[in-house]
Write a protein that holds these residues in place. Structure first.
Motif, short mmCIF file in Angstrom:
data_model
loop_
_atom_site.label_atom_id
_atom_site.label_comp_id
_atom_site.label_asym_id
_atom_site.label_seq_id
_atom_site.Cartn_x
_atom_site.Cartn_y
_atom_site.Cartn_z
N ALA A 84 37.14 24.66 45.30
CA ALA A 84 36.28 24.94 44.15
C ALA A 84 35.35 26.12 44.42
CB ALA A 84 35.46 23.70 43.79
N VAL A 85 34.77 26.16 45.61
CA VAL A 85 33.85 27.25 45.96
C VAL A 85 34.58 28.58 46.01
CG1 VAL A 85 32.49 28.19 47.86
CG2 VAL A 85 32.15 25.84 47.15
N CYS A 86 35.74 28.62 46.65
CA CYS A 86 36.50 29.87 46.73
C CYS A 86 36.97 30.31 45.33
CB CYS A 86 37.69 29.69 47.66
SG CYS A 86 37.24 29.46 49.40
N GLY A 87 37.41 29.34 44.52
CA GLY A 87 37.84 29.68 43.17
C GLY A 87 36.71 30.22 42.31
N MET A 88 35.54 29.57 42.37
CA MET A 88 34.38 30.04 41.61
C MET A 88 33.91 31.40 42.10
SD MET A 88 33.69 28.04 39.15
CE MET A 88 32.06 28.67 38.74
N SER A 89 33.96 31.63 43.41
CA SER A 89 33.55 32.93 43.97
C SER A 89 34.45 34.04 43.45
CB SER A 89 33.59 32.89 45.50
OG SER A 89 32.69 31.94 46.01
N CYS A 90 35.76 33.80 43.43
CA CYS A 90 36.70 34.80 42.91
C CYS A 90 36.49 35.03 41.41
CB CYS A 90 38.13 34.35 43.18
SG CYS A 90 38.58 34.31 44.92
N PHE A 91 36.31 33.95 40.66
CA PHE A 91 36.13 34.08 39.20
C PHE A 91 34.85 34.83 38.87
CE2 PHE A 91 34.22 32.39 35.29
CZ PHE A 91 35.18 32.80 34.37
N LYS A 92 33.76 34.48 39.54
CA LYS A 92 32.48 35.12 39.25
C LYS A 92 32.52 36.62 39.51
CE LYS A 92 28.92 34.88 42.07
NZ LYS A 92 28.46 36.28 42.19
N ASN A 93 33.19 37.02 40.56
CA ASN A 93 33.20 38.44 40.94
C ASN A 93 34.33 39.23 40.30
OD1 ASN A 93 31.02 38.85 43.18
ND2 ASN A 93 31.99 36.90 43.66
N THR A 94 35.17 38.56 39.49
CA THR A 94 36.19 39.28 38.75
C THR A 94 35.58 40.30 37.79
OG1 THR A 94 37.69 37.39 38.87
CG2 THR A 94 38.15 39.02 37.17
N PHE A 95 34.41 39.97 37.26
CA PHE A 95 33.77 40.85 36.26
C PHE A 95 33.32 42.18 36.87
CE2 PHE A 95 33.21 36.50 34.77
CZ PHE A 95 33.70 36.58 33.49
N TRP A 96 33.15 42.23 38.20
CA TRP A 96 32.78 43.49 38.82
C TRP A 96 33.86 44.55 38.63
CZ3 TRP A 96 28.18 45.00 40.14
CH2 TRP A 96 27.20 44.05 40.49
N TYR A 97 35.09 44.12 38.48
CA TYR A 97 36.19 45.08 38.27
C TYR A 97 35.93 45.95 37.04
CZ TYR A 97 40.86 46.85 37.20
OH TYR A 97 41.92 47.66 36.90
N PHE A 98 35.32 45.35 36.01
CA PHE A 98 35.09 46.07 34.75
C PHE A 98 33.78 46.86 34.77
CE2 PHE A 98 37.52 42.18 33.91
CZ PHE A 98 38.67 42.74 33.36
N SER A 99 33.03 46.80 35.85
CA SER A 99 31.76 47.53 35.91
C SER A 99 31.91 48.91 36.53
CB SER A 99 30.73 46.72 36.73
OG SER A 99 31.09 46.68 38.09
N TYR A 100 33.12 49.24 37.01
CA TYR A 100 33.33 50.53 37.68
C TYR A 100 34.12 51.48 36.80
CZ TYR A 100 31.86 48.06 41.90
OH TYR A 100 31.15 47.34 42.81
N GLU A 101 33.88 52.77 37.03
CA GLU A 101 34.62 53.83 36.38
C GLU A 101 34.96 54.90 37.40
OE1 GLU A 101 32.14 55.44 33.35
OE2 GLU A 101 30.62 56.20 34.74
N PRO A 102 35.90 55.82 37.08
CA PRO A 102 36.29 56.83 38.07
C PRO A 102 35.13 57.76 38.42
CG PRO A 102 37.90 56.68 36.30
CD PRO A 102 36.71 55.87 35.86
N LEU A 103 35.09 58.13 39.69
CA LEU A 103 34.10 59.11 40.13
C LEU A 103 34.53 60.52 39.75
CD1 LEU A 103 31.45 59.55 41.68
CD2 LEU A 103 32.82 59.76 43.78
N TYR A 104 35.83 60.77 39.85
CA TYR A 104 36.39 62.05 39.39
C TYR A 104 37.88 61.86 39.13
CZ TYR A 104 37.55 62.31 44.39
OH TYR A 104 37.99 62.02 45.64
N THR A 105 38.47 62.82 38.42
CA THR A 105 39.89 62.76 38.05
C THR A 105 40.59 64.04 38.48
OG1 THR A 105 39.38 61.36 36.13
CG2 THR A 105 41.52 62.46 36.16
N ILE A 106 41.72 63.89 39.15
CA ILE A 106 42.52 65.04 39.60
C ILE A 106 43.96 64.82 39.15
CG2 ILE A 106 43.34 66.37 41.58
CD1 ILE A 106 40.88 65.52 43.10
N GLY A 107 44.46 65.72 38.31
CA GLY A 107 45.84 65.62 37.86
C GLY A 107 46.14 64.31 37.15
#
Length: 277
Positions: A84-107
């Motif tokens: 339960a703890v490992c599952g909740m830890s993974c679920f809670k931090n899944t939202f961090w994936y959507f908080s990032y954007e590219p620093l720069y774009t090449i090609g």
């Protein structure tokens, strides 16, 4: 606990630090992969922190709550709680994936990760950031300190009671196995919980400083700023906490040493059989 600490070392040290320094243009730093790695790092960090809290609760129940011990301190309950703890830890931090954007774009390929500007202005992200910071390390700090204080008090009280019950000089010279086991429990509690508190303290100070001064985050390019040094020192000590925990287990737990040596012997024998074939 050892498994979650190993995941922290893999994600935070190998995938983020080592790969970022020596292989900055590798596949791991394409923005989607980079975002996944950062989410995994935070998830494994939370799992490691809360595994320490679970261990503290387990010791508290085993020593201070004898009636609950028979129902709680079982392999089945341990597996459910850890899952339960490992599952909740993974679920809670899944939202961090959507908080990032590219620093720069090449090609048409996006590289590196940076936190989106909306993260600092959106009430939803602000609430999520508060929840994340309170869940690690604020709440674990409070729980560990409180439970350890009660547990150690209970152990010392039990030791004094047993000493009063043992009368006579002959009895004083005998070894009390129960007292020795309780003393070992105190040592293990202080080693694991004490190292966690000391090594996570800079992170807690940084969090409180940010909230009191109403700053955003210190991370930047000015490596000489004291604020940046404080934050990065906190990150380094977080990782160090996961690195030294397995050594604590090996130094204090005979079963851990036995299982570790069994694993090494199995690996050596397996390799020897492979070469013979």
């Amino acid at each position: 606990m050892a498994a979650t600490d190993l995941l922290v070392i893999i994600t935070a040290v190998i995938l983020i630090r080592i790969v970022g320094i020596y292989f900055p243009s590798s596949f791991f730093y394409v923005t989607p992969v980079c975002s996944v790695n950062l989410g995994l790092m935070r998830g494994s960090r939370d799992a490691s922190v809360w595994s320490t809290v679970i261990f503290t609760i387990d010791r508290f129940v085993a020593i201070s709550c004898l009636k609950l011990k028979t129902r709680y301190c079982t392999e089945k309950v341990a597996a459910v709680v850890i899952g339960a703890v490992c599952g909740m830890s993974c679920f809670k931090n899944t939202f961090w994936y959507f908080s990032y954007e590219p620093l720069y774009t090449i090609g048409n390929i996006s590289w590196q990760c940076k936190i989106k500007s909306i993260f600092y202005t959106s009430p939803s992200w602000a609430a999520y950031d508060w929840i994340d910071s309170i869940s690690a390390p604020c709440l674990p700090f409070v729980l560990i300190l409180l439970l350890n204080a009660v547990t150690v008090r209970q152990i010392l009280k039990a030791i004094q009671t047993r000493k009063r019950l043992r009368v006579g000089k002959q009895a004083e010279n005998l070894t009390d196995t129960e007292v020795n086991n309780r003393r070992k429990s105190i040592i293990l509690l202080f080693c694991i919980s004490g190292s966690f508190i000391l090594l996570w303290l800079p992170t807690l100070v940084t969090f409180l400083y940010i909230r009191i001064k109403n700053f955003s985050y210190f991370s930047g390019s000015n490596y000489n700023e004291s604020n940046f040094i404080l934050e990065e020192s906190g990150h380094m000590l977080q990782i160090l906490s996961s690195c030294i925990n397995p050594f604590i287990y090996a130094g204090t737990q005979s079963k851990f040493r036995y299982e570790f040596m069994s694993g090494i012997n199995f690996s050596v024998n397996f390799i020897a059989k492979m070469f013979k074939l």
